[in-house]
Enzyme design. Sequence first.
Site, PDB file in Angstrom:
ATOM      1  N   GLY A  45       0.842  -1.185   0.000  1.00 48.64           N
ATOM      2  CA  GLY A  45       0.000   0.000   0.000  1.00 48.64           C
ATOM      3  C   GLY A  45       0.879   1.238   0.000  1.00 48.64           C
ATOM      4  CD  GLN A  50       3.221   5.796   2.823  1.00 51.06           C
ATOM      5  OE1 GLN A  50       2.225   5.286   2.335  1.00 51.06           O
ATOM      6  NE2 GLN A  50       4.185   5.105   3.414  1.00 51.06           N
ATOM      7  CB  CYS A 106       4.866   2.402   7.684  1.00 48.64           C
ATOM      8  SG  CYS A 106       4.449   3.885   6.751  1.00 48.64           S
ATOM      9  CG  LEU A 107       6.562   1.150   1.763  1.00 48.21           C
ATOM     10  CD1 LEU A 107       6.066   1.459   0.352  1.00 48.21           C
ATOM     11  CD2 LEU A 107       7.621   0.072   1.743  1.00 48.21           C
ATOM     12  CG  HIS A 148      -1.171   0.867   7.173  1.00 47.27           C
ATOM     13  ND1 HIS A 148      -0.356   0.523   8.216  1.00 47.27           N
ATOM     14  CD2 HIS A 148      -0.393   1.621   6.331  1.00 47.27           C
ATOM     15  CE1 HIS A 148       0.861   1.036   8.018  1.00 47.27           C
ATOM     16  NE2 HIS A 148       0.858   1.703   6.881  1.00 47.27           N
ATOM     17  CD  GLU A 149      -1.189   2.318   2.601  1.00 48.66           C
ATOM     18  OE1 GLU A 149      -0.783   3.486   2.420  1.00 48.66           O
ATOM     19  OE2 GLU A 149      -0.433   1.419   3.014  1.00 48.66           O
ATOM     20  CG  HIS A 152      -0.181   6.813   5.382  1.00 49.30           C
ATOM     21  ND1 HIS A 152       0.945   7.331   5.981  1.00 49.30           N
ATOM     22  CD2 HIS A 152       0.042   5.483   5.254  1.00 49.30           C
ATOM     23  CE1 HIS A 152       1.820   6.364   6.202  1.00 49.30           C
ATOM     24  NE2 HIS A 152       1.289   5.223   5.765  1.00 49.30           N
TER      25      HIS A 152
END
Length: 194
Positions: A45, A50, A106-107, A148-149, A152
């Site tokens: 994701g 991000q 998380c990235l 989760h996304e 953000h």
Amino acid sequence: MIYPIVAYGDPILRKATQFIEKDQLDLKKLSEDMFETMHGANGVGLAAPQIGMNIRVFVVDATPFSEKDDEDDDEPDLSLVDFKKTFINPEILEEDGKEWAFEEGCLSIPGIRGDVYRPERVKIRYRDTDWNEYTEEYTGMAARIIQHEYDHLLGKLFVDYLPTLKKQFIKKKLADITKGNVDADYRMRFPGRR
């Protein structure tokens, strides 16, 4: 085009995002770029903040969760085989069901993982890259990835859900990420650097 992933500590990760208008951006190109960036970083994701964009867009591709891992006793989740979507101007309408834990990462926060409890079902309204509107329900891992996304887009990160003791334990690691002292196998953008 592969964007650098914005690292923890950048203020854009803590801002609520803006809804976008139909012809404001080339949504198909943005979606392609976000998928390319996400796949290049081995993510499932990726949200617009991000990649440094303060807009309500995220992409998901849960294919890795649908594949059998030889070292894993669990069966693959076949419901995730074709779970690859772009969510534009999403709004979560309902979240319910039993909360369950899963170790998230998380990235934007490489090298840190932690158990996060989330409700098992989500109902979401969103638009696709052709501006078609959908209202859909998801459960299990698909719901978790969406939640989760979606966080953000609200300026929330998975580390916000961790217990106080775990937060204290990772405090130095988070500070190191902010300073750029982290190993990631993808390009990152750190606070104060362009």
